[in-house]
Design a protein around this motif. Structure first.
Motif, PDB file in Angstrom:
ATOM      1  N   GLY A 535      42.068  31.117  41.458  1.00  0.00           N
ATOM      2  CA  GLY A 535      42.288  30.740  40.064  1.00  0.00           C
ATOM      3  C   GLY A 535      41.288  31.424  39.161  1.00  0.00           C
ATOM      4  O   GLY A 535      40.077  31.390  39.421  1.00  0.00           O
ATOM      5  N   LEU A 536      41.763  32.048  38.097  1.00  0.00           N
ATOM      6  CA  LEU A 536      40.873  32.791  37.206  1.00  0.00           C
ATOM      7  C   LEU A 536      40.305  31.928  36.091  1.00  0.00           C
ATOM      8  O   LEU A 536      39.175  32.152  35.655  1.00  0.00           O
ATOM      9  CB  LEU A 536      41.615  33.981  36.597  1.00  0.00           C
ATOM     10  CG  LEU A 536      42.152  35.017  37.596  1.00  0.00           C
ATOM     11  CD1 LEU A 536      42.833  36.154  36.852  1.00  0.00           C
ATOM     12  CD2 LEU A 536      41.040  35.538  38.495  1.00  0.00           C
ATOM     13  N   ASP A 537      41.085  30.960  35.582  1.00  0.00           N
ATOM     14  CA  ASP A 537      40.594  30.119  34.484  1.00  0.00           C
ATOM     15  C   ASP A 537      40.736  28.628  34.801  1.00  0.00           C
ATOM     16  O   ASP A 537      40.788  27.796  33.912  1.00  0.00           O
ATOM     17  CB  ASP A 537      41.322  30.452  33.178  1.00  0.00           C
ATOM     18  CG  ASP A 537      42.833  30.277  33.289  1.00  0.00           C
ATOM     19  OD1 ASP A 537      43.324  30.009  34.397  1.00  0.00           O
ATOM     20  OD2 ASP A 537      43.522  30.397  32.250  1.00  0.00           O
ATOM     21  N   HIS A 538      40.795  28.313  36.073  1.00  0.00           N
ATOM     22  CA  HIS A 538      40.866  26.919  36.504  1.00  0.00           C
ATOM     23  C   HIS A 538      40.344  26.843  37.933  1.00  0.00           C
ATOM     24  O   HIS A 538      40.202  27.870  38.613  1.00  0.00           O
ATOM     25  CB  HIS A 538      42.310  26.393  36.437  1.00  0.00           C
ATOM     26  CG  HIS A 538      43.254  27.132  37.342  1.00  0.00           C
ATOM     27  ND1 HIS A 538      43.817  28.338  37.001  1.00  0.00           N
ATOM     28  CD2 HIS A 538      43.702  26.855  38.591  1.00  0.00           C
ATOM     29  CE1 HIS A 538      44.591  28.763  37.985  1.00  0.00           C
ATOM     30  NE2 HIS A 538      44.530  27.892  38.967  1.00  0.00           N
ATOM     31  N   ALA A 539      40.048  25.642  38.374  1.00  0.00           N
ATOM     32  CA  ALA A 539      39.500  25.450  39.718  1.00  0.00           C
ATOM     33  C   ALA A 539      40.635  25.511  40.724  1.00  0.00           C
ATOM     34  O   ALA A 539      41.302  24.517  41.015  1.00  0.00           O
ATOM     35  CB  ALA A 539      38.771  24.106  39.810  1.00  0.00           C
ATOM     36  N   TRP A 567      45.940  31.105  35.089  1.00  0.00           N
ATOM     37  CA  TRP A 567      45.969  32.445  35.676  1.00  0.00           C
ATOM     38  C   TRP A 567      45.499  32.423  37.127  1.00  0.00           C
ATOM     39  O   TRP A 567      44.533  31.762  37.480  1.00  0.00           O
ATOM     40  CB  TRP A 567      45.092  33.390  34.871  1.00  0.00           C
ATOM     41  CG  TRP A 567      45.760  33.873  33.608  1.00  0.00           C
ATOM     42  CD1 TRP A 567      45.725  33.288  32.383  1.00  0.00           C
ATOM     43  CD2 TRP A 567      46.559  35.046  33.474  1.00  0.00           C
ATOM     44  NE1 TRP A 567      46.458  34.017  31.475  1.00  0.00           N
ATOM     45  CE2 TRP A 567      46.992  35.109  32.114  1.00  0.00           C
ATOM     46  CE3 TRP A 567      46.967  36.060  34.348  1.00  0.00           C
ATOM     47  CZ2 TRP A 567      47.791  36.145  31.632  1.00  0.00           C
ATOM     48  CZ3 TRP A 567      47.760  37.086  33.869  1.00  0.00           C
ATOM     49  CH2 TRP A 567      48.172  37.114  32.531  1.00  0.00           C
ATOM     50  N   TRP A 568      46.231  33.197  37.961  1.00  0.00           N
ATOM     51  CA  TRP A 568      45.880  33.383  39.364  1.00  0.00           C
ATOM     52  C   TRP A 568      45.792  34.877  39.664  1.00  0.00           C
ATOM     53  O   TRP A 568      46.503  35.683  39.072  1.00  0.00           O
ATOM     54  CB  TRP A 568      46.946  32.785  40.278  1.00  0.00           C
ATOM     55  CG  TRP A 568      46.979  31.286  40.335  1.00  0.00           C
ATOM     56  CD1 TRP A 568      47.615  30.437  39.487  1.00  0.00           C
ATOM     57  CD2 TRP A 568      46.353  30.470  41.322  1.00  0.00           C
ATOM     58  NE1 TRP A 568      47.434  29.132  39.880  1.00  0.00           N
ATOM     59  CE2 TRP A 568      46.658  29.119  41.003  1.00  0.00           C
ATOM     60  CE3 TRP A 568      45.558  30.734  42.445  1.00  0.00           C
ATOM     61  CZ2 TRP A 568      46.201  28.052  41.767  1.00  0.00           C
ATOM     62  CZ3 TRP A 568      45.109  29.666  43.208  1.00  0.00           C
ATOM     63  CH2 TRP A 568      45.420  28.339  42.859  1.00  0.00           C
ATOM     64  N   ARG A 569      44.902  35.204  40.619  1.00  0.00           N
ATOM     65  CA  ARG A 569      44.913  36.548  41.193  1.00  0.00           C
ATOM     66  C   ARG A 569      45.263  36.419  42.674  1.00  0.00           C
ATOM     67  O   ARG A 569      44.617  35.672  43.416  1.00  0.00           O
ATOM     68  CB  ARG A 569      43.569  37.249  41.040  1.00  0.00           C
ATOM     69  CG  ARG A 569      43.605  38.656  41.658  1.00  0.00           C
ATOM     70  CD  ARG A 569      42.325  39.467  41.473  1.00  0.00           C
ATOM     71  NE  ARG A 569      41.172  38.782  42.046  1.00  0.00           N
ATOM     72  CZ  ARG A 569      40.132  38.369  41.324  1.00  0.00           C
ATOM     73  NH1 ARG A 569      40.127  38.562  40.015  1.00  0.00           N
ATOM     74  NH2 ARG A 569      39.129  37.765  41.889  1.00  0.00           N
TER      75      ARG A 569
END
Length: 795
Positions: A535-539, A567-569
Motif C-alpha cells: 500500500g502506497l498511501d495506506h497501511a 494506491w497499491w504497487r
C-alpha cells in the motif's frame, strides 16, 4: 537511457460502460496529466490510448460510453481542429465485443466541415464496441489517437428496461400487452372452434352466425397485434428506453430480435387466414371448409406467442435456460388460451345458452370450456410460480424490488379470476340449467375475462422489467496491465501482463502472464514468479505471494486478501536462472475507477501536511525549464505504449523544443516546425504549434484535492515522500487520480502514477534542468525540399 520497446497486445475491448454516464472524451482529461508526452503516443503504436495538447475529440456519434438501442449505421467524430486527409489520416477501426473488427466503409473527412470524420458501419452486432481512431491536425500537423467504447442494447424486446430500477417505456408495455391479447384471440378463437364449439364446418346456417362473430374477433385481434408489433421499431426511434440513444428506423429494424420476426410472420399469416374465412362466411350459401384450417390458425396463434417468449427474461438466461424458456412458453400458451377462450365464450354466449342443451347427450360448450380452463389454470399458475422462482434471487425480493411488487399485483388480480372460474364450473352451470339465467352468466364471464386481462398486463410489465440483480453494466471486469521487462537472457524481449480482479479491497484473483513483445505466450517454466503488494498511501502490505502455473500456462492465485482503499504497487519479481531478481512494478488504485465506476472521489481525508508536500512538488514542477521522462501508458485492457520524452522551454537561448521516441516512430518539435519519422520511413517536416512549457503542464494541477500522505521511498538515490490526490470532474472531464513521489531534499517530482478512464500511466522524471539539446534531425533534408514539404506528409 535507451528507450523501451513498444509492447502491443491484441486489443480486448473494454467491457460495457455504465449507461447514461457523463459522455465526454476521456482523452481530454488525460491531457491534463500527459500533455505533450501523450501528444505522440498515437504515433507509436496502434491501440494506444493517447491525446495531445492541441487537437481534441469534442463530440462523437455514437457518444463516448453511449448505450444504443440498436447498432449504429455510421460513426461520426468531431474534433476541435480541421483534420488532414491522406497518409493514414483519418484512421478508424471498430472492434466488437468478441475482439473481431466490424467492417467500415468510406472513412473520410467531411468536405464542408473538415473537423468532422465519418465512416459507414457494416453489420455491427449487440454488445460492447470499441472505436479506435487516429487523426492528424491539418493546421499544426500533430497526430492524435485514442479509443472509446459504446454499448448496443442486449437484443431484448424494444423499450425494455435494461437495469434494475429503470422502468420500461409505456408504449413497450402497451405494445406487448396488445400483441399478447391479439395472439390470444387467434389461438383461443381457433381452439374454441375446434375444442369447444365442435368445429365450424360452415355446413349449416345455424353455425354461420357464431362462426362469423368468432372469425371477426380473430381478424380484429390479428390486426391489433400486427399494428402493435410494427409500431415497436418506429416507437423505439423516438422514445427509446431510459439512458439509451434512439436509432434510425433502419437501425431499429436491424436490432430487432429473432422472436420479433417470428411473431410478425405468424400474425400476418393468421390475419390472412381470418380474412379468407370471413369472406367465405359472407356468402349466402355455406361453404364447406376442411377442419385443418382451424388447426393451422391455432398453430399460428401459438407461434406468435412463442415469439413473445423468445424476447423474455428466460431466453436471455445463462443458467437453466432450457427449463426457464420451456416454462415461460407453457405459461404464455396457457394464459393466452384461457384469455382467448373466455373472450370467445362471452361473444358466443347467446348461441351457447346452457338451457338450450338441457337433456341433450354429451357436455355442452360451457362445460367443455370449463374443463379445459381448469387444466389451463393449473398449468398457468404452476409455470408462473416456477418462472418467478427462477427470476427472483431471494424471497425478500417479492416486496423489496419493483419486479416482485408487480408479481404481487398480478397475484392479487389472479385470485378473484380463479374464484370466478371455480364459480363458472359449479354454481353457474347448475343455476343456468335450473332457471336459465344467461344474463348473470354473461356478466360473470366478462368479469372473469377482465381480471385475466389485468393478469396479462402484469405479465407484459414483468417481461419488460429488469429482474432483481441485473445492475448497470460495469465499465470493466478487471484491471489488465502490461509492462516491458528486461528479460535477462531472453532474446526478443519479454513483457509482463498483470490481471487483478475485482481490483478492490478484499479477496482478489491475481494472474501473471509472460509473453514476447508480439503478445505470444512464453513457456510457463521460463522463470519462477513472486508478487509483493504494498500500500502506497495506506497501511497495506502482502509480501511473497506465490502464484502457481494454471492450465492456461499463466501464473495465477485466487483469494489474495488485500485490505485498504487507495494506491497499491504490485511488484512482480522474476527469478531468471543464474541472474539477479528482476522487479517489474505495477500501480493500481483500489477500488479501481474503470471497474467500479468513476464516482466523485472522497476528498475529506486531505491533510495540511500532505497539501504542503503536494505544493512543494507542484512548485518545483512549475519551475522546471528542461526535463526528461520515461512514460508507460496502458488502457487497462492488455495494451501498453512506452516512450522516452524530453522538453525544453527555450530559456537556454535555444528555441522551445519537445521530443518523443518510441519503437514505432520519433517526433522532434523545435520552435514552429516538427519532424516525424515512422519506423523504416523518411523524415516528414511540417508546421507545428507552440511547445507547451513545464509551467503550463503544472498549472493543470492547481485544482487538485484530497491530498494524502503515503510511504517514503528512495527513487534515483533520493528519499521521496509519496502524496496522492485527485483532479475532480469538470464539465466533460471525469476525475483522475494521481500519486507523486516528491523528493524530500530537492522537492522534484521524481515519479508519477495516474489512473483515469481507460488510462494507466507511470512516468519517471530525470535530468532536471540539465543541458538538453533538442535539435532538428541532421538527415531530415532542407526545409522546403520535396521530402520535407507538408504536401509530402499528406497535409
Amino acid at each position: 537511457m535507451p528507450s523501451h520497446p513498444t509492447v502491443p497486445f491484441p486489443a480486448a475491448p473494454p467491457a460495457p460502460s455504465r449507461a447514461a454516464r457523463r459522455s465526454g472524451c476521456p482523452a481530454r482529461l488525460v491531457s491534463v496529466a500527459l500533455v505533450s508526452g501523450v501528444l505522440l503516443l498515437g504515433l507509436l503504436a496502434t491501440g494506444a490510448w493517447t491525446t495531445s495538447a492541441h487537437t481534441t475529440l469534442v463530440e462523437a456519434d455514437p457518444p463516448v460510453d453511449g448505450l444504443l438501442a440498436a447498432p449504429p449505421s455510421r460513426l461520426e467524430l468531431r474534433f476541435s481542429e480541421a483534420v488532414a486527409f491522406g497518409v493514414g489520416s483519418p484512421s478508424l477501426r471498430l472492434v466488437g465485443q468478441d475482439g473481431r473488427e466490424v467492417p467500415l466503409r468510406n472513412v473520410e473527412v467531411d468536405q464542408v466541415d473538415p473537423s468532422l470524420v465519418r465512416a459507414e458501419v457494416v453489420d455491427a452486432g449487440q454488445g460492447t464496441h470499441t472505436v479506435v481512431w487516429s487523426v492528424r491536425a491539418a493546421v499544426d500537423g500533430h497526430t492524435l489517437s485514442g479509443t472509446y467504447a459504446f454499448r448496443v442494447g442486449s437484443g431484448r424486446a424494444p423499450g425494455a428496461a435494461t437495469t434494475q430500477g429503470e422502468t420500461p417505456r409505456a408504449w413497450a408495455v402497451a405494445s406487448r400487452w396488445l400483441t399478447f391479447l391479439g395472439a390470444a384471440l387467434i389461438a383461443g378463437g381457433f381452439g374454441f372452434a375446434r375444442l369447444v364449439a365442435g368445429g365450424t364446418g360452415f355446413g349449416s346456417r345455424s353455425s354461420l352466425q357464431p362462426a362469423r362473430r368468432r372469425t371477426g374477433a380473430i381478424l380484429v385481434g390479428a390486426g391489433v397485434a400486427l399494428i402493435a408489433t410494427l409500431a415497436e421499431p418506429l416507437l423505439a426511434t423516438v422514445a427509446p428506453p431510459t439512458g439509451m440513444i434512439g436509432p434510425e428506423l433502419g437501425g431499429a429494424f436491424r436490432a430487432l430480435p429473432g422472436g420479433w420476426w417470428l411473431r410478425l410472420t405468424a400474425l400476418g399469416l393468421a390475419a390472412i387466414l381470418a380474412f379468407t374465412l370471413l369472406v367465405a362466411t359472407r356468402r349466402r350459401q355455406p361453404v364447406p371448409l376442411p377442419v385443418e384450417h382451424e388447426w393451422v390458425g391455432f398453430g399460428l396463434g401459438l407461434a406468435a406467442l412463442l415469439g413473445l417468449s423468445l424476447t423474455s427474461h428466460a431466453a436471455a438466461r445463462e443458467s437453466w435456460q432450457a427449463l426457464a424458456l420451456a416454462s415461460n412458453i407453457l405459461h404464455q400458451w396457457a394464459i393466452a388460451l384461457w384469455v382467448g377462450g373466455l373472450a370467445h365464450l362471452a361473444l358466443a354466449w347467446p348461441a351457447l345458452r346452457p338451457t338450450s342443451n338441457v337433456g341433450s347427450a354429451g357436455p355442452d360448450p360451457v362445460r367443455r370450456f370449463s374443463r379445459l380452463a381448469l387444466g389451463l389454470v393449473i398449468v398457468g399458475v404452476g409455470t408462473g410460480v416456477l418462472n418467478t422462482g427462477l427470476v427472483l434471487p431471494a424471497v425478500r425480493e417479492l416486496w423489496a424490488s419493483g419486479y416482485g411488487r408487480v408479481v404481487i399485483l398480478k397475484v392479487v388480480a389472479l385470485v378473484p379470476a380463479l374464484v370466478l372460474a371455480t364459480f363458472h364450473r359449479t354454481t353457474l352451470r347448475r343455476a343456468a340449467e335450473r332457471i336459465g339465467v344467461t344474463l348473470v352468466g354473461l356478466r360473470t364471464v366478462r368479469a372473469e375475462a377482465a381480471l385475466v386481462l389485468l393478469v396479462a398486463l402484469g405479465g407484459s410489465i414483468l417481461a419488460l422489467l429488469a429482474p432483481p440483480g441485473v445492475k448497470a453494466v460495469p465499465v470493466a471486469t478487471m484491471v489488465d496491465l502490461v509492462a516491458p521487462a528486461a528479460g535477462i537472457g531472453q532474446p526478443g524481449g519479454v513483457a509482463v501482463r498483470l490481471q487483478v480482479q475485482p481490483a478492490r479491497s478484499g479477496a482478489n484473483a491475481v494472474v501473471v502472464r509472460l509473453t514476447d513483445t508480439a503478445g505470444e505466450p512464453l513457456p510457463p517454466d521460463l522463470a519462477p514468479i513472486r508478487i509483493d503488494a504494498v500500500g502506497l498511501d495506506h497501511a497495506g502490505e502482502l509480501l511473497n505471494i506465490t502464484p502457481f502455473v494454471d492450465a492456461s500456462g499463466a501464473y495465477s492465485i485466487t483469494g489474495v486478501g488485500l485490505g485498504g482503499t487507495g494506491w497499491w504497487r504490485f511488484n512482480v519479481n522474476l527469478y531468471w536462472p543464474g541472474q539477479p531478481v528482476e522487479q517489474v512494478p505495477f500501480y493500481l488504485l483500489f477500488p479501481d475507477p474503470n471497474v467500479h465506476g468513476m464516482e466523485a472521489p472522497d476528498t475529506s481525508k486531505a491533510t495540511d501536511e500532505a497539501t504542503a508536500v503536494f505544493g512543494r512538488g507542484l512548485e518545483h514542477l512549475a519551475g522546471l525549464h528542461r526535463v526528461r521522462w520515461n512514460e508507460r501508458l496502458g488502457g487497462g485492457t492488455g495494451t501498453v505504449v512506452v516512450a522516452e520524452q524530453a522538453i525544453s522551454d527555450g530559456s537556454d537561448g535555444r528555441p522551445p523544443a519537445f521530443s518523443v521516441t518510441g519503437a514505432g516512430s520519433t517526433l522532434i518539435h523545435v520552435g514552429d516546425r516538427e519532424w516525424l519519422r515512422r519506423a523504416g520511413g523518411a523524415w516528414i517536416e511540417r508546421e507545428a504549434g507552440p511547445v507547451i512549457s513545464p509551467l503550463e503542464l503544472a498549472q493543470e494541477y492547481a485544482r487538485a484535492e484530497g491530498m494524502r500522505l503515503g510511504r517514503v521511498e528512495v527513487v534515483d538515490g533520493e528519499p521521496c515522500q509519496i502524496v496522492t490526490f485527485v483532479l475532480p470532474a469538470t464539465g466533460l472531464q471525469e476525475p483522475s487520480w494521481f500519486a507523486w513521489w516528491v523528493g524530500t531534499e530537492s522537492g522534484h517530482v521524481r515519479q508519477m502514477a495516474m489512473v483515469a478512464r481507460a488510462h494507466y500511466m507511470v512516468r519517471s522524471y530525470r535530468d532536471f534542468d540539465a543541458p538538453i539539446a533538442i535539435v532538428p534531425p541532421a538527415d531530415a533534408g532542407l526545409p522546403g525540399s520535396p521530402i520535407a514539404s507538408p504536401a509530402a506528409g499528406g497535409g
